[in-house]
Structures are given as C-alpha cells and as structure tokens.
Scaffold this motif. Structure first.
Motif, PDB file in Angstrom:
ATOM      1  N   ASP A 118       0.827  -1.201   0.000  1.00  0.00           N
ATOM      2  CA  ASP A 118       0.000   0.000   0.000  1.00  0.00           C
ATOM      3  C   ASP A 118       0.866   1.258   0.000  1.00  0.00           C
ATOM      4  O   ASP A 118       0.531   2.236  -0.675  1.00  0.00           O
ATOM      5  N   ALA A 119       1.973   1.237   0.730  1.00  0.00           N
ATOM      6  CA  ALA A 119       2.884   2.385   0.731  1.00  0.00           C
ATOM      7  C   ALA A 119       3.389   2.665  -0.681  1.00  0.00           C
ATOM      8  O   ALA A 119       3.378   3.814  -1.142  1.00  0.00           O
ATOM      9  N   ASP A 120       3.816   1.622  -1.365  1.00  0.00           N
ATOM     10  CA  ASP A 120       4.314   1.789  -2.740  1.00  0.00           C
ATOM     11  C   ASP A 120       3.218   2.322  -3.664  1.00  0.00           C
ATOM     12  O   ASP A 120       3.467   3.206  -4.490  1.00  0.00           O
ATOM     13  N   ALA A 121       2.004   1.796  -3.515  1.00  0.00           N
ATOM     14  CA  ALA A 121       0.888   2.234  -4.366  1.00  0.00           C
ATOM     15  C   ALA A 121       0.525   3.693  -4.084  1.00  0.00           C
ATOM     16  O   ALA A 121       0.233   4.456  -5.014  1.00  0.00           O
ATOM     17  N   MET A 122       0.544   4.091  -2.824  1.00  0.00           N
ATOM     18  CA  MET A 122       0.224   5.476  -2.471  1.00  0.00           C
ATOM     19  C   MET A 122       1.259   6.434  -3.054  1.00  0.00           C
ATOM     20  O   MET A 122       0.910   7.488  -3.597  1.00  0.00           O
ATOM     21  N   LYS A 123       2.525   6.059  -2.957  1.00  0.00           N
ATOM     22  CA  LYS A 123       3.590   6.917  -3.507  1.00  0.00           C
ATOM     23  C   LYS A 123       3.486   6.997  -5.031  1.00  0.00           C
ATOM     24  O   LYS A 123       3.653   8.071  -5.604  1.00  0.00           O
ATOM     25  N   ALA A 124       3.179   5.895  -5.673  1.00  0.00           N
ATOM     26  CA  ALA A 124       3.043   5.902  -7.133  1.00  0.00           C
ATOM     27  C   ALA A 124       1.861   6.770  -7.559  1.00  0.00           C
ATOM     28  O   ALA A 124       1.960   7.529  -8.519  1.00  0.00           O
ATOM     29  N   ALA A 125       0.753   6.688  -6.836  1.00  0.00           N
ATOM     30  CA  ALA A 125      -0.427   7.478  -7.165  1.00  0.00           C
ATOM     31  C   ALA A 125      -0.156   8.970  -6.966  1.00  0.00           C
ATOM     32  O   ALA A 125      -0.648   9.802  -7.733  1.00  0.00           O
ATOM     33  N   ALA A 126       0.648   9.321  -5.983  1.00  0.00           N
ATOM     34  CA  ALA A 126       0.954  10.734  -5.709  1.00  0.00           C
ATOM     35  C   ALA A 126       1.778  11.343  -6.832  1.00  0.00           C
ATOM     36  O   ALA A 126       1.736  12.560  -7.039  1.00  0.00           O
TER      37      ALA A 126
END
Length: 130
Positions: A118-126
């Motif tokens: 989830d951390a990786d996905a949140m950073k990618a979405a940002a």
C-alpha cells in the motif's frame, strides 16, 4: 475521495497479528475535540489527531466529515480543494509535495499502519499529474 482502505487493511492485518501472535497493534490518540465536543482542526481545516494519513498530513484540500446514525457505514463529508495559491504556499513545487507525502507514507509504514504494498501504491499514485 479520501482513501482509507490502506489503513483499514493495516488494521485487519494488525488484528490478525494480535490474535495469532500476541503482537499488539499500533495506537494513536483519538481525534481531538474542543470544549464544545466539536472536532479540533489544524491550520488547513483538517482534523487533529487520529491516524494521520498523507492525505491529511500533506493536504491538497480540506476534508470535513462526520459519522451519521449508521456509524462507520455512514461516514459522510466533503472536500474543498485548495486554491492554486494555497498549494504554492504549502508546496513550492511538485518535488516538495512528493518529499512530504513520501515521508508521511514512510511514517505510516514504519508504524505498521499500512503495508509495504500500500505504501508503494500510495507513492506511485501521488506522482500522477495533479
């Protein structure tokens, strides 16, 4: 559109760890209330306390919300996006925003509030065009 699923998944994972391995879940202070028992808000109009996601710690909008009679199944609220001037004052450029957002995500990950995925996905979405 305030994403809360990563923290919900983290809570579920922490519940499993606690019940199966005795690893206590992380704790945070509750949402702060003032003398009138209304939600205390930071300079950006967002709630103080609780589990602070990057969307609240590094905001691009004011999020207001409340529980309806249905409890958690009835969370309602609204989002008021910041003006371009407000955004520029908070984040001189996209790199400044991403650095703050990433640090907030890392804090949640280190505290076991969210998963690495989830951390990786949140950073990618940002990093998507704003």
């Amino acid at each position: 559109d305030l994403p809360w699923a990563p923290v919900l998944r983290g809570a579920y994972r922490n519940l499993i760890l606690w019940s199966r391995k005795g690893i206590r879940p992380p704790q945070s202070p509750g949402i702060a209330l003032d003398a009138k028992l209304e939600i205390s808000r930071d300079a950006n109009g967002n709630a103080i306390g609780g589990v602070r996601s990057p969307y609240i710690d590094v905001p691009t909008a004011t999020h207001t919300g409340y529980l309806t009679a249905g409890g958690m199944g009835g969370i309602s609220g609204k989002k008021k996006p910041f003006t371009p001037e407000q955004l520029k004052a908070l984040y001189p450029d996209q790199a400044a925003y991403l650095a703050k957002f990433s640090a907030s995500v890392d804090r949640l990950l280190k505290g076991r509030w969210i998963s690495k995925e989830d951390a990786d996905a949140m950073k990618a979405a940002a990093k998507l065009p704003q």
